[in-house]
Design an enzyme around this catalytic site. Structure first.
Site, PDB file in Angstrom:
ATOM      1  N   HIS A  92       0.848  -1.203   0.000  1.00 15.93           N
ATOM      2  CA  HIS A  92       0.000   0.000   0.000  1.00 15.93           C
ATOM      3  C   HIS A  92       0.884   1.254   0.000  1.00 15.93           C
ATOM      4  O   HIS A  92       1.947   1.267   0.623  1.00 15.93           O
ATOM      5  CB  HIS A  92      -0.912  -0.002   1.233  1.00 15.93           C
ATOM      6  CG  HIS A  92      -1.980   1.035   1.154  1.00 15.93           C
ATOM      7  ND1 HIS A  92      -1.735   2.351   1.447  1.00 15.93           N
ATOM      8  CD2 HIS A  92      -3.276   0.971   0.768  1.00 15.93           C
ATOM      9  CE1 HIS A  92      -2.841   3.050   1.255  1.00 15.93           C
ATOM     10  NE2 HIS A  92      -3.798   2.227   0.850  1.00 15.93           N
ATOM     11  N   GLU A 163      -3.999   2.202  -7.379  1.00 13.16           N
ATOM     12  CA  GLU A 163      -4.367   3.263  -6.441  1.00 13.16           C
ATOM     13  C   GLU A 163      -3.487   4.487  -6.692  1.00 13.16           C
ATOM     14  O   GLU A 163      -2.385   4.585  -6.115  1.00 13.16           O
ATOM     15  CB  GLU A 163      -4.153   2.782  -5.002  1.00 13.16           C
ATOM     16  CG  GLU A 163      -5.083   1.669  -4.591  1.00 13.16           C
ATOM     17  CD  GLU A 163      -5.420   1.749  -3.103  1.00 13.16           C
ATOM     18  OE1 GLU A 163      -6.601   1.682  -2.780  1.00 13.16           O
ATOM     19  OE2 GLU A 163      -4.507   1.909  -2.279  1.00 13.16           O
TER      20      GLU A 163
HETATM   21  P1  PGA Z   1      -9.599   5.963   0.374  1.00 12.56           P
HETATM   22  O1  PGA Z   1      -8.407   4.938   0.592  1.00 12.56           O
HETATM   23  O2  PGA Z   1     -10.754   5.193  -0.224  1.00 12.56           O
HETATM   24  O3  PGA Z   1      -9.914   6.506   1.726  1.00 12.56           O
HETATM   25  O4  PGA Z   1      -9.100   7.003  -0.570  1.00 12.56           O
HETATM   26  C1  PGA Z   1      -8.144   3.915  -0.332  1.00 12.56           C
HETATM   27  C2  PGA Z   1      -6.887   3.198   0.074  1.00 12.56           C
HETATM   28  O5  PGA Z   1      -5.952   3.846   0.561  1.00 12.56           O
HETATM   29  O6  PGA Z   1      -6.807   1.959  -0.056  1.00 12.56           O
END
Ligand code: PGA
Length: 254
Positions: A92, A163
């Site tokens: 992540h 992401e």
């Molecule tokens: P968020 O986070 O939906 O709060 O933007 C997503 C993530 O970091 O996996």
């Protein structure tokens, strides 16, 4: 199968976590076409697992160590999570920002596969990288390095979450929603690369998620995009009504 993953990050003690799970279980209906996974903090996993309705929800961890046991104070190994968590978020951006590099992530990917835990590998560029035209390079470099220890058979089992770091909600009130074209470009990059590196077998079972400020108002547009198999939801997964709404949208799609 569609996949919705909730990443609770560093929130909720065991009591609060159990309450959220109860509320989710009341709201969510089981659906054989949609897998729903929640990733609570480690401390919550065991109490939740004891009476979880696994027909509705599955469990994932937010991280793992790359070895199965040993003198690593404060760490949790994938072997310890076996039977408890079916999934593990790996790489992540919030962990990358704390110093986790691709070499370490590659070892964690292998550790997850070795322990029959499905890794959800997160890749994505920062705002500065995007502004410098480096988004594609970042995605290619991360994926190539993170998967070095895996075979095509392994890669077919993984989940990749795109992401973009600039769209993740960092709690500062500055929320940027990615546009479908941002996501299409990333998915094309990911699929093409994995096919090049691991052939057809590598992409045969691959699932691609989108993550970054996904909420009930924006989830449909993302979920309806070609190649989007689901979402990695952060902030909205802490609100049972919002998360249940996202799940309902996912379950209502063809
Ligand atoms: P968020 O986070 O939906 O709060 O933007 C997503 C993530 O970091 O996996």
């Amino acid at each position: 199968m569609r996949l919705i993953v909730g990443n609770w990050k560093m929130n909720l003690n065991p009591g609060e976590a159990s309450l959220l799970v109860k509320r989710l279980e009341d709201k969510i209906k089981p659906d054989p076409k949609t897998e729903i996974v929640i990733c609570p903090p480690f401390i919550d996993l065991y109490p939740i697992a004891k009476d979880l309705d696994r027909g509705k929800l599955k469990l994932g961890s937010q991280n793992i160590h790359y070895l199965d046991e040993g003198p690593f104070t404060g760490e949790i190994s994938p072997a310890m999570l076996k039977g408890l968590a079916d999934y593990a978020i790996i790489g992540h951006s919030e962990r990358r920002a704390m110093g986790e590099d691709d070499k370490l992530i590659a070892k964690k990917m292998a550790a997850a596969i070795r322990n029959d835990i499905t890794p959800v590998l997160c890749v994505g560029e920062t705002l500065a990288e995007r502004q410098h035209g480096l988004a594609k390079k970042v995605i290619v470099d991360q994926l190539t390095a993170d998967l070095t220890q895996l075979t095509a058979t392994d890669v077919a089992k993984i989940v990749v979450a795109y992401e973009p770091v600039w769209s993740i909600n960092h709690g500062d009130g500055n929320i940027v929603h990615a546009k479908p074209e941002d996501i299409t470009f990333a998915y094309t990059t990911i699929r093409t690369l994995l096919e090049e590196l691991y052939g057809e077998e590598g992409v045969s079972g691959l699932r691609l998620l989108y993550g970054g400020s996904a909420d009930p108002g924006h989830c449909r547009a993302y979920l309806e995009m070609p190649y989007v198999d689901g979402l990695l939801v952060g902030g909205a997964s802490l609100n049972y009504e919002d998360f249940a709404k996202i799940v309902k949208v996912a379950q209502g799609l063809k």
